[in-house]
Design a protein around this motif. Structure first.
Motif, short mmCIF file in Angstrom:
data_model
loop_
_atom_site.label_atom_id
_atom_site.label_comp_id
_atom_site.label_asym_id
_atom_site.label_seq_id
_atom_site.Cartn_x
_atom_site.Cartn_y
_atom_site.Cartn_z
N UNK A 26 0.79 -1.23 0.00
CA UNK A 26 0.00 0.00 0.00
C UNK A 26 0.83 1.29 0.00
N UNK A 27 2.05 1.20 0.46
CA UNK A 27 2.84 2.43 0.62
C UNK A 27 3.18 3.05 -0.73
N UNK A 28 2.82 4.32 -0.87
CA UNK A 28 3.09 5.11 -2.07
C UNK A 28 2.63 4.39 -3.34
N UNK A 29 1.43 3.82 -3.26
CA UNK A 29 0.87 3.06 -4.39
C UNK A 29 -0.37 3.71 -5.00
N UNK A 30 -0.94 4.71 -4.36
CA UNK A 30 -2.24 5.22 -4.77
C UNK A 30 -2.17 6.60 -5.41
N UNK A 31 -3.01 6.79 -6.40
CA UNK A 31 -3.13 8.09 -7.06
C UNK A 31 -3.80 9.11 -6.15
N UNK A 32 -4.67 8.61 -5.27
CA UNK A 32 -5.51 9.50 -4.48
C UNK A 32 -5.79 8.90 -3.11
N UNK A 33 -5.69 9.72 -2.08
CA UNK A 33 -6.13 9.36 -0.73
C UNK A 33 -7.08 10.47 -0.29
N UNK A 34 -8.16 10.11 0.37
CA UNK A 34 -9.14 11.10 0.82
C UNK A 34 -9.42 10.92 2.31
#
Length: 126
Positions: A26-34
């Protein structure tokens, strides 16, 4: 929400941020966090920005003191690898108060020591 909106290519993760962000999956894998308004912005940055990859964004819904929180979070944003911060006022139906969506763009990796263990960011924010 993903099904209702017909979204594709979306991953939802249910975990404590302090634990999930240390997982290589999960670390530094997502385009967007909300995030909604659950904590002060410096704390939210420490919890959410480790999930966001470079070039991605963290969005936080904040209340009427959003401009002050952005100033307060400047150090945390920089330390977590964020740079550009935008504020967009929004009006939520049925509410008369002032709110904003804060967008933080991630441009650098988050240091491996973050996020700190549970409770530490709230007791000692950046």
């Amino acid at each position: 929400v993903v099904d209702e909106l017909g979204l594709e290519g979306v991953s939802c993760v249910h975990a404590r941020a302090e634990e999930g962000a240390r997982n290589k999956k999960y670390r530094e894998q997502f385009d967007l966090a909300v995030s909604r308004a659950v904590a002060r912005l410096p704390i939210l940055c420490e919890y959410c920005l480790p999930f966001v990859k470079r070039g991605g964004h963290f969005l936080a819904l904040k209340g009427r003191a959003y401009a002050e929180e952005v100033e307060e979070a400047a150090k945390a944003i920089k330390v977590m690898g964020g740079s550009k911060t935008e504020m967009r006022e929004v009006h939520l139906p049925g509410l008369d108060d002032k709110r904003a969506i804060i967008t933080v763009t991630k441009t650098m990796p988050t240091p491996k020591v973050y996020p700190r263990k549970a409770g530490t960011p709230a007791k000692n924010p950046l």
